[in-house]
Design an enzyme around this catalytic site. Structure first.
Site, PDB file in Angstrom:
ATOM      1  N   GLN A  71       0.830  -1.214   0.000  1.00 17.75           N
ATOM      2  CA  GLN A  71       0.000   0.000   0.000  1.00 17.75           C
ATOM      3  C   GLN A  71       0.865   1.265   0.000  1.00 17.75           C
ATOM      4  OE1 GLN A  71      -2.373   1.578   3.501  1.00 17.75           O
ATOM      5  NE2 GLN A  71      -4.068   0.795   2.271  1.00 17.75           N
ATOM      6  N   CYS A 102      -6.773   6.566   5.511  1.00 19.87           N
ATOM      7  CA  CYS A 102      -6.072   6.932   6.743  1.00 19.87           C
ATOM      8  C   CYS A 102      -6.612   8.254   7.279  1.00 19.87           C
ATOM      9  CB  CYS A 102      -4.573   7.041   6.506  1.00 19.87           C
ATOM     10  SG  CYS A 102      -3.668   7.448   8.022  1.00 19.87           S
ATOM     11  N   GLY A 226      -8.736  -6.507  10.892  1.00 20.40           N
ATOM     12  CA  GLY A 226      -7.645  -5.669  11.344  1.00 20.40           C
ATOM     13  C   GLY A 226      -7.342  -5.870  12.809  1.00 20.40           C
TER      14      GLY A 226
END
Length: 333
Positions: A71, A102, A226
């Site tokens: 990424q 983000c 996650g």
């Protein structure tokens, strides 16, 4: 199965790209515990172009991790494209992912990460430029929107598809929510219904049952895990097994957790050297110890340690005590 461009994964379970966590040491454990696709932590486009040593080391991929997604993030088209070209030609990653989720201010202030969520036209421009410049499949990880008044998830996902993106991962929170509140799976479902490329759902998948519920209710092609995997790669194994068989494997024993914790540390040491690895392992050790009774003392000890042997001795002394207490309870019972 989940198919992204010409890349096929063996199942629908994806490890999320978590900053400060998803280095090769952790990713390889996730792969060994069954994740079909693992995603590396985000790397700055400018850091790649400036040949920053630490950032370039983050592009390392162990062949055993594949298929893997690397990424990148950035706010300017020219630098993002050049960084993508570098990743395309100089790494053995399978997929190039663009971070569009983000929420951290130092990232969004650079017009990167979640800042893109406000402008579907920019998303199309940026993604199409990267797609045209590389051979590897390009994907995007995004949030549903900037805030409750600016949720452009459908428009943004369509822009990704129109630009040639091969998949989109959608975190069901806004930028303003950060990691708080509840993930909105309804919007993830609406995104899935609005595009033809694979959609990977992310947010509030805390148990294998949650993963199945997300797949069943949203129709997504994959489920991204996650924080639930931090110190708990069994979450990945148990989810894969549950989705494939309907059976839910048991939880690991305390000793099994610490055994994997030490494998994790040893791989980190091989990657970064003992001093850096032991310090970095402090947060991971706390995650592995989570839920074990009376772990605060051993956590405090580890936060002071500088050597592998000290960590090893402290953890296994603690586990010996835990097992002794468990045996006493069994005998009394």
């Amino acid at each position: 199965m989940l198919k992204i461009g010409n890349i096929e994964t063996k199942n629908q379970v994806v490890l999320a790209p978590m900053a400060g966590v998803c280095n090769p040491a952790f990713r390889l454990i996730a792969k060994e515990f069954g994740a079909g696709l693992v995603c590396a932590e985000m790397v700055s486009d400018k850091a790649i172009l400036h040949k920053n040593e630490k950032s370039l080391s983050m592009l390392y991929v162990d062949e055993r991790e594949k298929p893997l997604s690397l990424q990148i993030f950035g706010g300017e088209k020219d630098t993002l494209v050049e960084a993508a070209k570098f990743v395309d030609k100089n790494t053995n990653a399978d997929i190039i992912d663009i971070n569009m989720g983000c929420p951290v201010p130092k990232i969004t202030k650079c017009d990167a990460g979640a800042r893109w969520l406000l402008d579907p036209n920019k998303i199309y421009e940026m993604v199409s430029a990267v797609v045209d410049a590389v051979d590897k499949p390009v994907t995007v990880k995004m949030r549903i929107g900037w805030d409750d008044e600016h949720i452009f998830a459908i428009e943004n996902a369509r822009a990704v598809e129109r630009a040639g993106g091969k998949a989109v991962a959608v975190h069901g929170r806004t930028r303003v929510q950060m990691y708080e509140g509840v993930a909105n799976w309804d919007i993830i479902r609406e995104v899935k219904e609005s595009v033809n490329i694979p959609v990977i759902g992310n947010g509030d998948v805390k148990t294998p049952e949650d993963a199945k519920h997300m797949l069943d209710t949203t129709g997504v092609d994959g489920v991204m895990i996650g924080r639930a995997a931090l110190g708990n790669p069994w979450m990945l194994y148990r989810t894969v097994h549950f989705l494939e068989t309907g059976e839910l494997p048991g939880d690991p024993t305390p000793r099994e957790k610490i055994d994997v914790c030490m494998i994790h540390l040893d791989r980190l040491i091989a990657l970064k050297g003992e001093k850096v690895a032991v310090r970095e392992m402090r947060k991971h050790a706390a995650w592995y110890l989570k839920g074990m009774r009376g772990n605060s003392v051993v956590r405090d000890q580890i936060n002071q340690f500088e050597t592998r042997d000290d960590v090893f001795n402290s953890l296994y002394s603690y586990i010996d005590e835990v097992e002794a207490r468990m045996n006493e309870i069994v005998e009394v019972g």
